[in-house]
Design an enzyme around this catalytic site. Structure first.
Site, PDB file in Angstrom:
ATOM      1  N   HIS A   1       0.922  -1.134   0.011  1.00 35.77           N
ATOM      2  CA  HIS A   1      -0.137   0.133  -0.317  1.00 35.77           C
ATOM      3  C   HIS A   1       0.777   1.253   0.151  1.00 35.77           C
ATOM      4  O   HIS A   1       1.583   1.464   1.149  1.00 35.77           O
ATOM      5  CB  HIS A   1      -0.843   0.143   1.224  1.00 35.77           C
TER       6      HIS A   1
ATOM      7  N   HIS B   1      -2.909   7.150  -0.565  1.00 37.25           N
ATOM      8  CA  HIS B   1      -3.652   7.755   0.572  1.00 37.25           C
ATOM      9  C   HIS B   1      -3.042   8.406   1.825  1.00 37.25           C
ATOM     10  O   HIS B   1      -3.430   8.306   2.759  1.00 37.25           O
ATOM     11  CB  HIS B   1      -4.431   6.635   0.842  1.00 37.25           C
TER      12      HIS B   1
ATOM     13  N   TYR C   1      -0.552   7.417   3.655  1.00 35.42           N
ATOM     14  CA  TYR C   1      -0.262   6.386   4.630  1.00 35.42           C
ATOM     15  C   TYR C   1       1.372   6.450   4.463  1.00 35.42           C
ATOM     16  O   TYR C   1       2.125   7.303   3.908  1.00 35.42           O
ATOM     17  CB  TYR C   1      -0.640   4.942   4.662  1.00 35.42           C
TER      18      TYR C   1
END
Length: 366
Positions: free
Chosen positions: A176, A179, A181
């Protein structure tokens, strides 16, 4: 009648898939307080095993990497057994499933860490808004910047979680990197204010994500590694001032590692397909040498057109899978979709999680 390419079986990167529909990572907050999954997740993911490829909800690589309570993890060996139930259920339906490895970075909270430390990020730039914690809704904290000495430790978290994902029977892993993060906070100039080897020019801001991918490649073959990016997304009110050279350079580096899958968010996820500053994301599709999965607010016809035209190899759906365990069947038939109310997304328990009816069950009920 010829079956649209979207719904036809295919082989991509050595994996035989039921179709070209992917299930996007969708956080559902049904894990235990210490990050374990079990029978509920086995049912939930198994119900959706007709998808060509499932990406799990975000799975934390360390307790302090969670972005909320009741979110799953792979930071401990004890987590493996529950996820093995999940992968077995998906495989029983002929499906494939990747584990999305995640650290929430600045979008976390000290209450989730084992020692009460502030969240970890590229730079001490707090998120905007509030986060749900065991103490209720509280403002995001100012994170602490990762030190150079901590970098090997953080990469080790990802490596160990990737190993556990392999032991749990996953078909691959996804990093990931979107977004706002942890990984994404290193990429964007709005959240990366470092002046060391991980900050400043594009080449430096891409360095950490490449190093993390290299650790995953110590465990997985490149064709079983995916990365999720949102080049023009504004999640948590963070973006990059000039995303085209940044993400073009990143994709070129992905090619150098022979990464197999690019999970490409178009626009602001769940909000809009348009965002500024923007650029033609098809440039990344043309540049990337692996499989490109596009997502964000697609409907049936848009998905069919994207695959038929070659703009994408697969199309991913997220929220539509919440209320429609048989989403593939419904899309192929052009049938109506169940609407899952947002109130059930994170409420916990089986209700609003594994009790949505299939098309066949609705027909049988009259």
């Amino acid at each position: 009648m010829t079956t649209a390419k979207l719904f036809a079986p295919c082989e991509l990167n050595g994996l035989t898939l039921n179709n070209r529909i992917a299930m996007s990572p969708v956080t559902r907050a049904r894990a235990t307080e210490d990050g374990h999954v079990g029978e509920l997740q086995q049912i939930y993911y198994g119900q959706r095993g007709d998808a060509g490829l499932i990406f799990t909800e975000a799975v934390a690589v360390t307790p302090g990497g969670r972005g909320g309570p009741f979110l799953p993890g792979l930071w401990a060996d004890s987590h493996v057994a529950g996820w093995r139930q999940v992968t077995g259920a998906v495989r029983a339906r002929g499906g494939r499933i990747f584990c999305q490895l995640w650290h929430a970075g600045r979008i976390s909270h000290s209450s989730f860490s084992q020692n009460g430390e502030p969240p970890l990020a590229a730079s001490p730039v707090p998120g905007e808004g509030r986060i749900f914690t065991p103490q209720g809704m509280v403002p995001y904290e100012t994170p602490r910047a990762m030190t150079l000495e901590e970098a090997p430790v953080v990469k080790g978290w990802y490596r160990d979680a990737a190993r556990r994902a392999r032991e749990a029977g996953f078909d691959g892993v996804e990093l990931h990197a979107a977004h706002s993060y942890l990984i994404d906070s290193f990429l964007r100039d709005m959240t990366n204010r470092r002046d060391d080897i991980y900050g400043g020019p594009v080449e430096n801001r891409v360095r950490f994500v490449i190093e993390v991918l290299e650790t995953l490649l110590e465990v997985w073959e490149p064709e079983r590694v995916a990365i999720r990016i949102a080049p023009v997304g504004h999640a948590y009110n963070a973006w990059d001032s000039d995303p085209e050279p940044l993400f073009t350079h990143l994709v070129e580096r992905l090619n150098g590692l022979r990464i197999g899958w690019l999970d490409l968010v178009e626009g602001d996820t769940g909000v809009s397909r348009e965002a500024e500053p923007s650029f033609d994301l098809q440039k990344l599709r043309r540049l990337f040498r692996g499989v490109t999965i596009v997502n964000n607010l697609y409907d049936r016809q848009m998905a069919i057109d994207a695959v038929e035209s070659g703009r994408a190899d697969m199309v991913a759906f997220g929220r539509a899978f919440i209320g429609n365990p048989d989403l593939v069947r419904r899309l192929e038939a052009g049938a109506p979709l169940n609407e899952a109310p947002p109130a059930v997304y994170y409420q916990g328990g089986a209700k609003g999680y594994v009790d949505f009816p299939t098309l066949a069950e609705q027909a049988a009920a009259g």
